[in-house]
Design a protein around this motif. Structure first.
Motif, PDB file in Angstrom:
ATOM      1  N   PRO A   1       0.796  -1.237   0.000  1.00 15.07           N
ATOM      2  CA  PRO A   1       0.000   0.000   0.000  1.00 15.07           C
ATOM      3  C   PRO A   1       0.829   1.289   0.000  1.00 15.07           C
ATOM      4  O   PRO A   1       0.482   2.237  -0.712  1.00 15.07           O
ATOM      5  CB  PRO A   1      -0.820  -0.095   1.297  1.00 15.07           C
ATOM      6  CG  PRO A   1      -0.772  -1.519   1.724  1.00 15.07           C
ATOM      7  CD  PRO A   1       0.408  -2.166   1.071  1.00 15.07           C
ATOM      8  N   GLU A   2       1.926   1.310   0.762  1.00 18.76           N
ATOM      9  CA  GLU A   2       2.720   2.553   0.851  1.00 18.76           C
ATOM     10  C   GLU A   2       3.300   2.901  -0.523  1.00 18.76           C
ATOM     11  O   GLU A   2       3.294   4.050  -0.950  1.00 18.76           O
ATOM     12  CB  GLU A   2       3.862   2.420   1.867  1.00 18.76           C
ATOM     13  CG  GLU A   2       3.418   2.109   3.298  1.00 18.76           C
ATOM     14  CD  GLU A   2       2.928   0.665   3.512  1.00 18.76           C
ATOM     15  OE1 GLU A   2       3.282  -0.243   2.714  1.00 18.76           O
ATOM     16  OE2 GLU A   2       2.154   0.444   4.482  1.00 18.76           O
ATOM     17  N   ARG A   3       3.805   1.867  -1.207  1.00 20.84           N
ATOM     18  CA  ARG A   3       4.372   2.094  -2.528  1.00 20.84           C
ATOM     19  C   ARG A   3       3.280   2.522  -3.517  1.00 20.84           C
ATOM     20  O   ARG A   3       3.477   3.432  -4.328  1.00 20.84           O
ATOM     21  CB  ARG A   3       5.049   0.815  -3.028  1.00 20.84           C
ATOM     22  CG  ARG A   3       5.742   1.014  -4.364  1.00 20.84           C
ATOM     23  CD  ARG A   3       6.251  -0.295  -4.950  1.00 20.84           C
ATOM     24  NE  ARG A   3       7.207  -1.013  -4.123  1.00 20.84           N
ATOM     25  CZ  ARG A   3       8.477  -0.677  -3.960  1.00 20.84           C
ATOM     26  NH1 ARG A   3       8.959   0.418  -4.529  1.00 20.84           N
ATOM     27  NH2 ARG A   3       9.283  -1.414  -3.206  1.00 20.84           N
ATOM     28  N   ARG A  60      -8.180   0.263  -4.700  1.00 22.55           N
ATOM     29  CA  ARG A  60      -9.388   1.088  -4.463  1.00 22.55           C
ATOM     30  C   ARG A  60      -9.112   2.182  -3.428  1.00 22.55           C
ATOM     31  O   ARG A  60      -9.446   3.344  -3.619  1.00 22.55           O
ATOM     32  CB  ARG A  60     -10.529   0.168  -3.996  1.00 22.55           C
ATOM     33  CG  ARG A  60     -11.839   0.842  -3.670  1.00 22.55           C
ATOM     34  CD  ARG A  60     -12.613   1.182  -4.936  1.00 22.55           C
ATOM     35  NE  ARG A  60     -12.434   2.554  -5.341  1.00 22.55           N
ATOM     36  CZ  ARG A  60     -12.749   3.032  -6.551  1.00 22.55           C
ATOM     37  NH1 ARG A  60     -13.245   2.260  -7.487  1.00 22.55           N
ATOM     38  NH2 ARG A  60     -12.566   4.281  -6.842  1.00 22.55           N
ATOM     39  N   ASP A  61      -8.472   1.782  -2.318  1.00 22.07           N
ATOM     40  CA  ASP A  61      -8.166   2.755  -1.262  1.00 22.07           C
ATOM     41  C   ASP A  61      -7.274   3.870  -1.781  1.00 22.07           C
ATOM     42  O   ASP A  61      -7.510   5.049  -1.510  1.00 22.07           O
ATOM     43  CB  ASP A  61      -7.423   2.064  -0.103  1.00 22.07           C
ATOM     44  CG  ASP A  61      -8.383   1.297   0.790  1.00 22.07           C
ATOM     45  OD1 ASP A  61      -9.611   1.438   0.598  1.00 22.07           O
ATOM     46  OD2 ASP A  61      -7.900   0.558   1.668  1.00 22.07           O
ATOM     47  N   TYR A  74      -4.624  -9.476 -10.450  1.00 23.84           N
ATOM     48  CA  TYR A  74      -4.616 -10.837 -11.010  1.00 23.84           C
ATOM     49  C   TYR A  74      -3.717 -10.750 -12.241  1.00 23.84           C
ATOM     50  O   TYR A  74      -4.086 -10.121 -13.237  1.00 23.84           O
ATOM     51  CB  TYR A  74      -6.027 -11.275 -11.401  1.00 23.84           C
ATOM     52  CG  TYR A  74      -6.992 -11.315 -10.228  1.00 23.84           C
ATOM     53  CD1 TYR A  74      -7.111 -12.468  -9.449  1.00 23.84           C
ATOM     54  CD2 TYR A  74      -7.742 -10.199  -9.886  1.00 23.84           C
ATOM     55  CE1 TYR A  74      -7.985 -12.505  -8.361  1.00 23.84           C
ATOM     56  CE2 TYR A  74      -8.618 -10.229  -8.798  1.00 23.84           C
ATOM     57  CZ  TYR A  74      -8.726 -11.382  -8.047  1.00 23.84           C
ATOM     58  OH  TYR A  74      -9.590 -11.405  -6.969  1.00 23.84           O
ATOM     59  N   LYS A  75      -2.524 -11.322 -12.146  1.00 27.30           N
ATOM     60  CA  LYS A  75      -1.549 -11.168 -13.220  1.00 27.30           C
ATOM     61  C   LYS A  75      -1.503 -12.411 -14.108  1.00 27.30           C
ATOM     62  O   LYS A  75      -1.271 -13.508 -13.600  1.00 27.30           O
ATOM     63  CB  LYS A  75      -0.140 -10.925 -12.635  1.00 27.30           C
ATOM     64  CG  LYS A  75       0.020  -9.630 -11.831  1.00 27.30           C
ATOM     65  CD  LYS A  75      -0.357  -8.380 -12.619  1.00 27.30           C
ATOM     66  CE  LYS A  75       0.395  -8.198 -13.902  1.00 27.30           C
ATOM     67  NZ  LYS A  75      -0.119  -7.010 -14.675  1.00 27.30           N
ATOM     68  N   PRO A  76      -1.684 -12.231 -15.404  1.00 25.19           N
ATOM     69  CA  PRO A  76      -1.624 -13.376 -16.329  1.00 25.19           C
ATOM     70  C   PRO A  76      -0.164 -13.640 -16.705  1.00 25.19           C
ATOM     71  O   PRO A  76       0.322 -13.150 -17.709  1.00 25.19           O
ATOM     72  CB  PRO A  76      -2.416 -12.853 -17.537  1.00 25.19           C
ATOM     73  CG  PRO A  76      -2.164 -11.367 -17.535  1.00 25.19           C
ATOM     74  CD  PRO A  76      -1.924 -10.961 -16.101  1.00 25.19           C
ATOM     75  N   ARG A  77       0.554 -14.411 -15.904  1.00 26.13           N
ATOM     76  CA  ARG A  77       1.990 -14.588 -16.130  1.00 26.13           C
ATOM     77  C   ARG A  77       2.291 -15.781 -17.033  1.00 26.13           C
ATOM     78  O   ARG A  77       1.615 -16.812 -16.950  1.00 26.13           O
ATOM     79  CB  ARG A  77       2.705 -14.768 -14.780  1.00 26.13           C
ATOM     80  CG  ARG A  77       2.458 -13.650 -13.775  1.00 26.13           C
ATOM     81  CD  ARG A  77       2.765 -12.256 -14.318  1.00 26.13           C
ATOM     82  NE  ARG A  77       4.158 -12.075 -14.671  1.00 26.13           N
ATOM     83  CZ  ARG A  77       5.129 -11.790 -13.806  1.00 26.13           C
ATOM     84  NH1 ARG A  77       4.842 -11.651 -12.516  1.00 26.13           N
ATOM     85  NH2 ARG A  77       6.365 -11.651 -14.209  1.00 26.13           N
ATOM     86  N   THR A  78       3.321 -15.637 -17.818  1.00 27.09           N
ATOM     87  CA  THR A  78       3.718 -16.718 -18.726  1.00 27.09           C
ATOM     88  C   THR A  78       4.096 -17.965 -17.936  1.00 27.09           C
ATOM     89  O   THR A  78       3.747 -19.081 -18.310  1.00 27.09           O
ATOM     90  CB  THR A  78       4.879 -16.234 -19.611  1.00 27.09           C
ATOM     91  OG1 THR A  78       4.422 -15.110 -20.356  1.00 27.09           O
ATOM     92  CG2 THR A  78       5.347 -17.326 -20.557  1.00 27.09           C
ATOM     93  N   ASP A 101      -6.976  -8.796  -2.041  1.00 29.42           N
ATOM     94  CA  ASP A 101      -6.230  -7.836  -1.203  1.00 29.42           C
ATOM     95  C   ASP A 101      -5.674  -6.702  -2.063  1.00 29.42           C
ATOM     96  O   ASP A 101      -5.660  -5.533  -1.659  1.00 29.42           O
ATOM     97  CB  ASP A 101      -5.057  -8.527  -0.488  1.00 29.42           C
ATOM     98  CG  ASP A 101      -5.540  -9.503   0.584  1.00 29.42           C
ATOM     99  OD1 ASP A 101      -6.712  -9.392   1.008  1.00 29.42           O
ATOM    100  OD2 ASP A 101      -4.737 -10.379   0.979  1.00 29.42           O
ATOM    101  N   GLY A 102      -5.215  -7.058  -3.252  1.00 25.81           N
ATOM    102  CA  GLY A 102      -4.695  -6.053  -4.178  1.00 25.81           C
ATOM    103  C   GLY A 102      -5.788  -5.102  -4.654  1.00 25.81           C
ATOM    104  O   GLY A 102      -5.567  -3.898  -4.795  1.00 25.81           O
TER     105      GLY A 102
END
Ligand code: PEP
Ligand code: MN
Length: 263
Positions: free
Chosen positions: A37-39, A81-82, A60-64, A75-76
């Motif tokens: 969150p801080e970053r 949103r915040d 949700y990352k679509p990684r190879t 959580d992300g």
């Protein structure tokens, strides 16, 4: 429904109060993945000060590789949103799975369909049934007509709010991550009323190539620019090598504004 015959005037899509397609440029910026969150707050404040008006980050990352960082999930979404609320920016994030559309739509102002899912017709149908705008990236091997047909899947469900995003296509040449198809912008404008933005980050994969391609996209008539920004690219959870530093983003954002003022 996507064609100019159906709707001769350019469409304007409202993204949490930011009109996309009506003349004002969508300036989408943020890290590839949602991180701590801080970053996220630090990067958001920096890009907002530079002129960004929509904040991005993938939960949700679509990684190879299945062993690469897959994203923070819900959580992300909460973090994004915040931070968006704190900074007064609408948020865009990718949805990769039809089972998650409802959850992602609860947090996001704009649902991103990634290049890898451009022809996931079940997912397109599901976002078409949500009441959120959709950012539809071009598939890496998709023709422009394929891409517009995918938009059609969303529109056909009664969701008229689709924004297209050119993010580079596969080529034989490894000099750039993908091949930035800048001509796609005027080609789409000649066929469709939908807003079109460009993503020079995924198109080129190289920080030095992002500013010239961003400007080329705007000169070609793009309705916005999508750029990945990270304050410490060397420790980024994904796409660090293509991230601009906040000060580099500020510089290109300024150049984009100067160019847009001439058009
Ligand atoms: C992203 O925006 O981080 C992303 C995964 O983009 P694309 O689907 O264009 O590769
Ligand atoms: Mn990325």
């Amino acid at each position: 429904l996507a064609s100019l015959d159906a709707h001769p005037q350019p469409s304007v899509v409202d993204v949490g109060g930011v009109p996309v397609g009506g003349g004002q440029l969508a300036m989408i910026a943020g890290p590839c993945a949602v991180e701590e969150p801080e970053r996220m707050l630090r990067i958001a404040m920096a890009v907002k000060a530079a002129g960004a008006n929509i904040y991005r980050g993938g939960a949700y990352k679509p990684r190879t590789s299945p062993y690469s960082f897959q994203g923070l999930g819900e959580d992300g979404l909460k973090i994004l949103r915040d931070v968006g609320d704190t900074c007064g920016m609408p948020i865009v994030t990718e949805v990769t799975d039809p089972r998650n559309v409802e959850t992602v739509a609860r947090y996001a102002d704009l649902l991103q369909i990634g290049a890898r899912n451009m022809q996931n017709f079940v997912l397109l149908t599901e976002v078409g049934q949500s009441n959120k705008p959709v950012l539809l990236k071009r598939g890496m091997s998709a023709t422009i007509v394929d891409w517009l047909m995918s938009a059609e899947y969303v529109l056909a469900q009664g969701n008229p709010n689709v924004i297209l995003c050119e993010r580079g296509i596969k080529s034989f040449d490894p000099s750039t991550r993908n091949l930035f198809d800048v001509a796609a912008v005027p080609v789409v404008k000649g066929l469709s009323h939908l807003p079109v933005i460009v993503d020079p980050s995924h198109a080129t994969g190289k920080p030095a190539l992002i500013p010239p391609c961003a400007l080329a996209g705007v000169a070609a008539g793009a309705d916005g620019v999508h750029i990945e920004v990270h304050d410490q690219p060397e420790v980024a959870k994904s796409d660090g090598p293509q991230a601009l530093l906040p000060e580099q983003y500020a510089e290109v954002a300024d150049q984009i504004r100067q160019l847009a003022a001439l058009l």
